[in-house]
Structure formats: structure tokens, C-alpha cells
Design a protein around this motif. Structure first.
Motif, short mmCIF file in Angstrom:
data_model
loop_
_atom_site.label_atom_id
_atom_site.label_comp_id
_atom_site.label_asym_id
_atom_site.label_seq_id
_atom_site.Cartn_x
_atom_site.Cartn_y
_atom_site.Cartn_z
N ASP A 333 0.82 -1.22 0.00
CA ASP A 333 0.00 0.00 0.00
C ASP A 333 0.85 1.26 0.00
O ASP A 333 0.52 2.24 -0.68
CB ASP A 333 -0.94 0.00 1.20
CG ASP A 333 -2.06 -1.03 1.07
OD1 ASP A 333 -2.29 -1.48 -0.07
OD2 ASP A 333 -2.69 -1.37 2.09
N ASP A 334 1.95 1.26 0.75
CA ASP A 334 2.81 2.45 0.80
C ASP A 334 3.41 2.75 -0.57
O ASP A 334 3.48 3.92 -0.99
CB ASP A 334 3.93 2.26 1.82
CG ASP A 334 3.44 2.30 3.26
OD1 ASP A 334 2.28 2.71 3.45
OD2 ASP A 334 4.21 1.93 4.16
N ASN A 335 3.83 1.71 -1.28
CA ASN A 335 4.40 1.91 -2.61
C ASN A 335 3.34 2.32 -3.62
O ASN A 335 3.63 3.06 -4.57
CB ASN A 335 5.11 0.65 -3.08
CG ASN A 335 6.49 0.49 -2.45
OD1 ASN A 335 6.97 1.39 -1.78
ND2 ASN A 335 7.11 -0.66 -2.65
N LYS A 336 2.11 1.82 -3.45
CA LYS A 336 1.02 2.25 -4.33
C LYS A 336 0.80 3.76 -4.20
O LYS A 336 0.64 4.47 -5.20
CB LYS A 336 -0.26 1.50 -4.01
CG LYS A 336 -0.27 0.04 -4.44
CD LYS A 336 -1.61 -0.61 -4.14
CE LYS A 336 -1.64 -2.06 -4.60
NZ LYS A 336 -2.94 -2.72 -4.35
N LYS A 337 0.78 4.24 -2.96
CA LYS A 337 0.59 5.68 -2.75
C LYS A 337 1.76 6.46 -3.33
O LYS A 337 1.57 7.50 -3.99
CB LYS A 337 0.46 5.99 -1.26
CG LYS A 337 0.21 7.47 -0.97
CD LYS A 337 0.11 7.75 0.51
CE LYS A 337 -0.22 9.23 0.74
NZ LYS A 337 0.76 10.13 0.12
N LEU A 338 2.98 5.96 -3.13
CA LEU A 338 4.16 6.63 -3.67
C LEU A 338 4.10 6.66 -5.20
O LEU A 338 4.39 7.69 -5.83
CB LEU A 338 5.42 5.90 -3.21
CG LEU A 338 6.75 6.45 -3.72
CD1 LEU A 338 6.94 7.89 -3.27
CD2 LEU A 338 7.90 5.58 -3.21
N ASP A 341 1.62 9.25 -6.34
CA ASP A 341 2.15 10.61 -6.14
C ASP A 341 3.14 10.98 -7.23
O ASP A 341 3.12 12.10 -7.76
CB ASP A 341 2.82 10.70 -4.77
CG ASP A 341 1.82 10.64 -3.61
OD1 ASP A 341 0.61 10.83 -3.87
OD2 ASP A 341 2.25 10.40 -2.46
N THR A 372 -7.77 6.70 -5.27
CA THR A 372 -7.29 5.91 -4.16
C THR A 372 -8.14 4.68 -4.00
O THR A 372 -9.25 4.61 -4.53
CB THR A 372 -7.33 6.72 -2.86
OG1 THR A 372 -8.68 7.17 -2.66
CG2 THR A 372 -6.41 7.92 -2.94
#
Length: 373
Positions: A333-338, A341, A372
Motif C-alpha cells: 500500500d505504501d508503494n502504491k501511494k508513492l 504521487d 485511491t
């Protein structure tokens, strides 16, 4: 970015097939690569290309092709009575198999097959059947994807003999490969593309080849692997309402298939279905964009955006090496958000004009909002 190459229109598939052959004869190209969405008519085009050669040669073929028709040369006998000896029947009447009995292809086929699956096989050249083994289990029914990859491995083994100038296939002047990965996962799709590129480099100067695909990742690997050869690259499109085919050259930067790929990446980001290889694809697009603007590095495409240094370091790290290509995994999930962005920052800085042909209902300039989960 409105510096788009000229679009050529063709009223029929046979006219387009003629154009592709001209790219070899008049243009002196070794390969022609076509990126096109499903439903465009890639299979029909491959058959027109094959048929054109037979007409020109007085009925004699000159094209060894792999497409949906190739897969149809194999039919299952599921042993409905005994339910134990399931075999894949080969249509031996096809010229495709004209000499495989004498070519000793089993070892070459197994070499390729072992890269993708843990299957073993036996070919019965008297009854023209193939049986499959896995461990101690014999005469098993394999999946559609495994079947496709076996047929593909057989095709590759035959192509090797063509390149080696075996007299049984001296009639082959062209390879035409259309979407060999219709039922494969991304891991095998990349492996197939890499193996095909190696074979095509061996064929250079001996056999011309057309490769068509709807799979952005597969196509991107092929383009990168053949970048030193004399190659024509096109984006092929046809609307559902029209028989007119449009061909857009993508030889100059930014490659138009990368613009189409950007649209697919944006859709993946909106859907949340993001995988590790999407970082490689995004970096490839940034590299082509940087080249177009005369920049030295892909990170220059993010110059001036908020978190510029973070985005550049992250994209460099997460697209580094081949691990993310050959071991595709869904992003955390963190890499998806990154990823979203970075993509948003890139699209906000560079307002790509995605042509309406990419999405008949879309505006000429896409929204840069990344959804998202």
C-alpha cells in the motif's frame, strides 16, 4: 505534448499488409513492431500478410506465423470413456508441422518449456498426439495457459531450425508473431518476450519478422531488446464502427506506444491494481520524455515538483534491476501511494495530449487525478 507523428489510414487489411511488406522491401527494416488493443484485428492482419505472400509467390507460402489459428492446430482428446489417457492431438496436415518428425525438436522444446513450467511431454509421431507428465502423474490435462506455452515452445523450436537454414523450412522468409501471451501471467509474458527477442536477434539478416501485441509490458520488453536493430514501431488502431485502420509511427521520441502505455498505467493506478513492474514502465516513459526534451536524465522530468528528490530516488530504486520484471508482485500500500504521487506529479508537470483514439469517450487532455483504493 502535441508533437505527434503522422497518422496513415488504410481502408482494408490487405492494403495495410502491403504497407508492412513495403517496410521490409523499400524501408530495409529487419523488424516491424505493432502495438494495438484487442479487437483491432491483429489476427486478421497476420493472415492477410501471409496470404499476400502466397499470391506474390504463385501459391507458395513465405510466412511462418504464430497466432490464434496456430493454437487451433491442437485439439484435446479427453478420453471420455476411460478418463485416463488424455492427449493433445496435432493437425498433421498443416505445413506448420511439415518436417518436425525429422527435426528432433523434443530437446529444444523441453529446453524452452522448462523455463516456464514443470511439465514434461512425449510426442507420438505415429498417431500425432502429445501427452503430458508432471511428477508421477501421466497423460494429464494441462491448463489453457500451459497448453499455449507448449505450442509457443514448439513454434520457437521450429524457428530455430529456420534460422539454421534447415532445408525443410527454406520457404520461410518471414516470421509473424501475434500475441503469443494471451493466457499467460506477467512473469511468463516477460520471459517469453526476452526469449523471442534473443531468437529475433539471431534471425537478423536472414528472416524478417512482424510482432504484434496488445500487452504493454510484453511490447515494451521487445522494443527495448531490439532497439539496436533496424526496426519500425507502430501504434495500430481501428474503431469498432469503422473498417478504416490507422497506423501511427512511433520511431521518434516520445514513442507513441509509450503514450498509450501511460494511459494504461494511469488506469492501473486508478483501479489500485499496481504491480512492481509498473515502476519500470513509468521510468521508461520518463526516460523517453527526457530524451524528447533534450534532458540528460529521467529525473529531470520531475524537476521543480514537490518532493522531487524523494520521487527521483524512489523511482530509481524501485525500477532498478530486473527483479521487479521477472518477479512481478502487487505493490504494498505504501508503494502504491508513492507510485500515484510520482505519476500525478509527472502528469501535472507534463500535460500529455492523449489522442481521443485511446478512449473514444475521453477528453483530449486526461485528468491527472489518481484515485485511491
Amino acid at each position: 505534448m502535441n508533437n505527434q507523428p503522422k497518422i496513415s489510414q488504410f481502408p482494408s487489411f490487405d492494403r495495410l499488409a502491403t504497407r508492412l511488406r513495403d517496410d521490409f522491401h523499400s524501408g530495409g527494416n529487419d523488424f516491424v513492431l505493432l502495438y494495438a488493443y484487442n479487437g483491432t484485428g491483429k489476427t486478421r492482419l497476420s493472415m492477410e500478410f501471409k496470404s499476400f505472400g502466397k499470391v506474390q509467390n504463385g501459391g507458395a507460402p513465405d510466412t511462418l506465423y504464430f497466432n490464434a489459428y496456430t493454437e487451433d492446430l491442437f485439439v484435446w482428446d479427453n478420453d471420455l470413456q476411460g478418463d485416463s489417457r488424455r492427449v493433445l492431438k496435432i493437425n498433421s496436415d498443416s505445413r506448420f508441422f511439415s518436417a518436425i518428425k525429422d527435426l528432433a525438436l523434443d530437446e529444444s522444446i523441453q529446453t524452452y518449456l522448462g523455463r516456464y513450467t514443470d511439465l514434461d511431454f512425449d510426442i507420438d509421431y505415429i498417431n500425432w498426439t502429445v501427452s503430458f507428465r508432471k511428477g508421477e502423474a501421466e497423460h494429464i490435462k494441462i491448463s489453457r495457459g500451459e497448453e499455449n506455452i507448449f505450442v509457443w515452445c514448439l513454434f520457437m523450436a521450429i524457428c530455430e531450425r529456420v534460422i539454421d537454414s534447415h532445408p525443410s523450412y527454406e520457404w520461410v522468409k518471414y516470421f509473424y508473431v501475434d500475441d503469443p501471451i494471451s493466457s499467460l501471467d506477467d512473469n511468463n509474458a516477460i520471459a517469453v518476450a526476452s526469449d523471442l527477442a534473443i531468437l529475433l536477434r539471431k534471425a537478423k539478416g536472414k528472416i524478417k519478422a512482424v510482432i504484434s501485441s496488445h500487452h504493454a509490458l510484453f511490447f515494451n520488453v521487445i522494443v527495448n531488446e531490439l532497439k539496436t536493430a533496424k526496426t519500425k514501431r507502430y501504434f495500430l488502431y481501428r474503431t469498432n464502427e469503422s473498417e478504416v485502420l490507422t497506423l501511427r509511427a512511433t520511431d521518434e521520441t516520445p514513442f507513441f506506444h509509450h503514450v498509450a502505455m501511460l494511459s494504461e498505467i494511469r488506469a492501473a493506478a486508478d483501479s489500485g491494481k499496481l504491480y512492481t513492474y509498473h515502476f519500470n514502465m513509468l521510468r521508461s516513459i520518463l526516460e523517453k520524455t527526457a530524451t524528447f526534451f533534450g534532458k540528460k536524465d529521467f529525473s529531470d522530468c520531475l524537476e521543480g515538483v514537490e518532493d522531487e528528490a524523494l520521487f527521483s530516488r524512489a523511482l530509481n530504486l524501485l525500477s532498478h534491476g530486473k527483479y521487479s520484471l521477472f518477479e512481478p508482485m502487487e505493490m504494498l500500500d505504501d508503494n502504491k501511494k508513492l507510485f500515484r504521487d510520482i505519476l500525478s506529479a509527472f502528469l501535472n508537470k507534463h500535460q500529455f495530449d492523449l489522442p481521443a483514439l485511446l478512449n473514444e469517450n475521453a477528453a483530449s487532455t486526461p485528468s491527472t487525478t489518481i484515485g485511491t483504493e
